[in-house]
Structures are given as C-alpha cells and as structure tokens.
Write an enzyme that holds these catalytic residues in place. Structure first.
Site, PDB file in Angstrom:
ATOM      1  CG  ASP A 128      59.093  27.141  34.029  1.00 26.47           C
ATOM      2  OD1 ASP A 128      58.955  26.334  34.958  1.00 26.47           O
ATOM      3  OD2 ASP A 128      58.128  27.628  33.423  1.00 26.47           O
ATOM      4  CE  LYS A 136      61.922  28.130  16.328  1.00 25.72           C
ATOM      5  NZ  LYS A 136      60.603  27.657  15.832  1.00 25.72           N
TER       6      LYS A 136
END
Ligand code: XMP
Ligand code: MG
Length: 183
Positions: free
Chosen positions: A107, A47
């Site tokens: 990340d 999301k």
C-alpha cells in the site's frame, strides 16, 4: 467463499480466483529460473500473505523452505499508521540465505521498506520481494518489487488473505469493500 456468499459487501470484484492462479504460475516460472541453483527461503508476512504463500509454494517446482513473520502496521481500521511492530519473529537464521519475502499487498510501502531494512541487517545473501497486489497511487516510499502480480486502484480491498476486521480472508477473489461495511 465466493462473492455471492457476502452479497452486498463488495462494490466490485477486482481479481478473480483463476486470474490469481494464472499470475502465480507465471511468477513461479520466473522464480524457479532465478533460484535454480539456490536454496530459497520464503518469508511470509502474517496473516495476509497466508493464501499467496500457500498457493505460490505449491505452484513452485523447486524445493523451498518457509518461515513466517507477523508485523503490525494497521490497527483495525483501513489506514496505514506507518508504525511497524514485530509480533512474531522468524525462527530461521538469515545469515547467507536467499530470502524471498512473500506479501499480499503493498500500500504505502512503509511496512515492506521497514521489513527489508530489518531483514537486511541479519546478513542474508540476497533479499527479494514477491507481492500479489500493489497500489501505485498510495506509494509513499519507493520499493523494488521483483515479482508482483497486479496493480490495483487506491481503494480498500479484501479477500484472498486480506481482511477487514479479520473478516473476508477466505474470499477466493479480491474485491473492493463497500463503504457501508466500514462507515
Ligand atoms: P503499507 O501501507 O505499509 O501496508 O504498505 C501494508 C499492509 O497493510 C495492509 N493493507 C491492506 N489490507 N486491504 C487489506 O485488507 C487493503 O486494501 C490493504 N492495504 C494495506 C496489509 O496487511 C499490508 O501487508
Ligand atoms: Mg500484510
């Protein structure tokens, strides 16, 4: 919402709303030039990428189409598990398409490298990545990101689509979450 609406939950505001807007405009000009004579399919990763996708898509001055994928790489915590699962697949056939993956953050890079391999196996004409944020110190795999916004420190950040336990996605800026919130 603004940082003042969650007083004390952030230790620092990293990127303000207008910096994000300016950066997306800059990236959009490059994307418009690169895809001037091509139909581009923006693939948003749910999301987190919802805000980037909405703002990037509206900033672009070329026709685009959008589709969405949901993958899970994190549980409710703040550490990458390295395990990726498709929760919602694309509706679009990628054969011969020019795909631009739109991501909130890279990340470790594990999610995107898995996603690239997965989408590549579906026969697209091209695949590139657009990511708003990148944590260089956290990288565990090398990923070629053609369009990226900001390098940030290796801290857990929230806002502009990014959540902690589904909260803070509607924060207009990006900030570092205060440790007392998750410890
Ligand atoms: P990897 O490690 O696979 O992670 O590149 C990518 C996905 O992990 C989420 N992520 C974060 N979410 N704050 C968040 O709210 C962060 O600092 C953060 N770092 C990684 C995110 O969903 C991303 O797509
Ligand atoms: Mg994400």
């Amino acid at each position: 919402m603004e940082p003042r609406d969650i007083e004390g939950d952030l230790t620092e505001i990293l990127i303000e709303e207008d910096e994000i807007r300016a950066k997306l405009a800059e990236l959009s000009r490059r994307i418009e030039a690169d895809y001037a004579d091509k139909d581009v399919l923006l693939v948003g990763v749910l999301k987190g990428a919802v805000m980037v996708m909405a703002d990037l898509a509206r900033e672009l001055q070329i026709p685009i189409t959008m589709d969405w994928m949901a993958v899970s790489s994190y549980g409710s915590g703040t550490e990458s598990s390295g395990v990726v699962r498709i929760l919602k697949d694309l509706d679009t056939d990628l054969t011969g398409r020019h795909v631009l993956i739109v991501e909130d953050i890279i990340d470790s890079g594990l999610t995107l490298s898995w996603l690239m391999a997965n989408l590549n196996s579906r026969g697209p004409e091209s695949i590139e990545i657009c990511a708003l944020l990148r944590k260089p110190e956290a990288a565990r795999v090398d990923i070629d990101v053609k369009y990226f916004g900001f390098d940030i420190p290796n801290k857990f950040v929230v806002g502009y689509g990014l959540d902690y336990n589904e909260k803070y996605r509607n924060l207009r800026s990006v900030g570092i979450l205060a440790p007392h919130v998750y410890s």
